[in-house]
Design an enzyme around this catalytic site. Structure first.
Site, mmCIF file in Angstrom:
data_model
loop_
_atom_site.group_PDB
_atom_site.id
_atom_site.type_symbol
_atom_site.label_atom_id
_atom_site.label_comp_id
_atom_site.label_asym_id
_atom_site.label_seq_id
_atom_site.Cartn_x
_atom_site.Cartn_y
_atom_site.Cartn_z
ATOM 1 N N GLU A 186 0.868 -1.177 0.000
ATOM 2 C CA GLU A 186 0.000 0.000 0.000
ATOM 3 C C GLU A 186 0.901 1.221 0.000
ATOM 4 O O GLU A 186 1.492 1.559 1.024
ATOM 5 C CB GLU A 186 -0.921 -0.013 1.227
ATOM 6 C CG GLU A 186 -1.843 -1.217 1.304
ATOM 7 C CD GLU A 186 -2.825 -1.305 0.149
ATOM 8 O OE1 GLU A 186 -2.970 -0.306 -0.596
ATOM 9 O OE2 GLU A 186 -3.440 -2.361 -0.024
ATOM 10 N N CYS B 137 -1.950 8.882 2.682
ATOM 11 C CA CYS B 137 -1.556 8.363 1.377
ATOM 12 C C CYS B 137 -2.581 8.677 0.300
ATOM 13 O O CYS B 137 -2.273 8.589 -0.892
ATOM 14 C CB CYS B 137 -1.304 6.866 1.451
ATOM 15 S SG CYS B 137 -2.700 5.911 2.074
#
Length: 477
Positions: free
Chosen positions: A226, A260
């Site tokens: 990720e 993110c």
């Protein structure tokens, strides 16, 4: 009860890590296929830990950041983790059920059947990140435990108080043969990724993700990465400009932009750039009227990251970009105003590097096709956002772009879907967790073919006398 976290030196920690991996493997072999009840009990133990001990976790996060609002940590790290854990707990029996598949001729005509059974991969190693230090550990853990695995967690060393708190609480409340915790610096993290896990999960930057994948490849360990990237927002000409600016302001105020999926690049119709920047700075000023002694202004996590963000903004300013600062004041410790960088030149670092902080780039565009062409030349981001009411344009954006996920008419909402996968593509990662797809990610999809038994099987006359004729009959268009 001891865990890996209680070891002293790096060498001791790694020796203890190897020991817990061996003991978890032995426990898995002794247990056999874990029942739904056993999986549910392991997930529930982590839920109970969070419910009972969340205050200590939230306090540790606040101390590590030097100022992160408790409400945000509760929302993001505690409730976010609980959502993943509860969803997996409540649906794991449905996910565990064997999936019937079609047997093939001629065996299907004689009673053969086929199915897929999802089996655990073993021990899953999970490396969390500092910006969502509990969520990035426990959300993938939910999928891993639902799939019947055991796990070893490695919290980020950038948030040492949080890491130690998580390690202590798990040592006190969770059997390390189910879930263990290892703490330590970059050396431990690097060696962690070189261990023969059944699966490895890493959340962090793209360059480190490449290193993690290289290490995992030595043991042929499958990975879920990720990562991030420069998640773009496209403001359509059909959008309400003020509403769009308000949504971007809200997203950038969330965790001080240290997410993110935080928007990095905002594409705005060229004729509306000035109006959008005015609306954005105004909306942000309402949310964060001051950074001085303001607990609602979340600090940058440490001095190194604060210098990195400042360096990106200073570089753009030195190259002639316009920079608006809101609120218009000096930072307070690591509490930092938002920097809005308007139409920087192509060689500015803010157009290449992920900002991951209180900064955002606004770019004017003439046509949506031009934006899509520009995005196509960039690495695929973790998130893409579109704001507007033109359904044809939305379809063109969805068809003409690549990203890990998309939120339409808002920002940063799709990662909250527990019944849909969360993950990246290309430079923004691979694999996913959440929902059934997360369960499948941490399982081995094992094909099982049940051949017909006894008199029900194909007659021996087919072998070899009828073989050629039978095969020839199957050659069809």
């Amino acid at each position: 009860m001891t865990t890996v976290a209680e070891s002293g030196s790096t060498a001791d920690t790694l020796a203890a890590l190897d020991d817990i991996l061996a003991r978890q493997r032995a426990a898995r072999l002794a247990e056999g296929m874990p029942s739904a009840a056993a999986r549910r009990a392991r997930i529930q133990a982590v839920i109970d830990l969070l419910v009972d001990e969340y205050d200590a976790i939230v306090s540790a996060i606040d101390a590590d950041f030097g100022g992160r609002h408790r409400g945000y940590s509760i929302m993001n790290d505690i409730l976010g983790s609980l959502g993943s854990l509860k969803s997996s707990r409540d649906r794991l029996e449905e996910w565990m059920a064997p999936e019937p598949r079609q047997a093939y001729a001629p065996y299907d005509q004689y009673g053969a059947t086929a199915e897929i059974r999802y089996t655990p991969k073993g021990t899953v190693g999970i490396l969390g990140t500092w910006n969502a230090p509990v969520f990035t550990l426990l959300s993938p853990l939910a999928s891993a435990l639902a799939a019947g695995n055991r796990a070893v967690l490695k919290p980020s060393e950038v948030v040492p108080r949080t890491a130690e708190t998580v390690a202590r609480l798990f040592a006190e409340r969770i059997d390390p043969l189910d879930v263990a915790v290892v703490t330590g610096g970059p050396e431990v993290a690097e060696q962690f990724t070189a261990r023969p896990f059944g699966h490895l999960v890493f959340t962090g930057s793209t360059p480190v993700g490449r290193a993690v994948m290289r290490n995992a490849a030595e043991n042929l360990v499958p990975v879920t990465l990720e990562l991030g990237g420069k998640s773009p927002t496209l403001v359509s000409r059909s959008a309400d400009l003020a509403a769009a600016a308000g949504k971007v302001a809200g997203a950038k105020s969330s965790n001080g932009g240290q997410l993110c999926v935080s928007p990095d690049l905002v594409y705005v119709p060229r004729e509306s750039v000035d109006a959008f920047v005015t609306a954005l700075t105004g909306a942000y000023a309402q949310l964060v009227p001051t950074v001085q002694d303001n607990p609602g202004a979340i600090s940058i996590v440490d001095e190194r990251h604060a210098r990195r963000v400042a360096g990106l903004v200073d570089d753009a300013r030195a190259r002639g970009a316009r920079v608006e600062t809101v609120p218009d004041e000096q930072q307070d410790g690591r509490r930092t105003p938002l920097h809005v960088v308007v139409d920087p030149p192509e060689d500015a670092a803010v157009l290449r590097e992920e900002l991951f902080g209180p900064a955002v780039v606004v770019l004017g565009y003439d046509a949506v096709d031009g934006v899509l062409a520009a995005l196509g030349e960039r690495p695929a981001p973790l998130a893409l956002y579109w704001l507007g009411t033109d359904d044809d344009e939305l379809q063109a954006v969805l068809d003409g772009s690549t990203s890990g996920g998309v939120t339409v008419n808002d920002l940063m909402l799709h990662p909250g879907l527990e019944d849909a996968p969360f993950g990246g593509v290309g430079d923004s990662g691979m694999g996913h967790y959440h929902g059934r797809e997360g369960f499948v990610e941490f399982s081995h999809a094992r094909s099982v073919f049940h051949a017909p038994a006894g008199a029900g099987q194909p007659p021996a006359a087919l072998y070899p006398e009828g073989f050629e004729q039978m095969m020839a009959s199957m050659i069809t268009r």
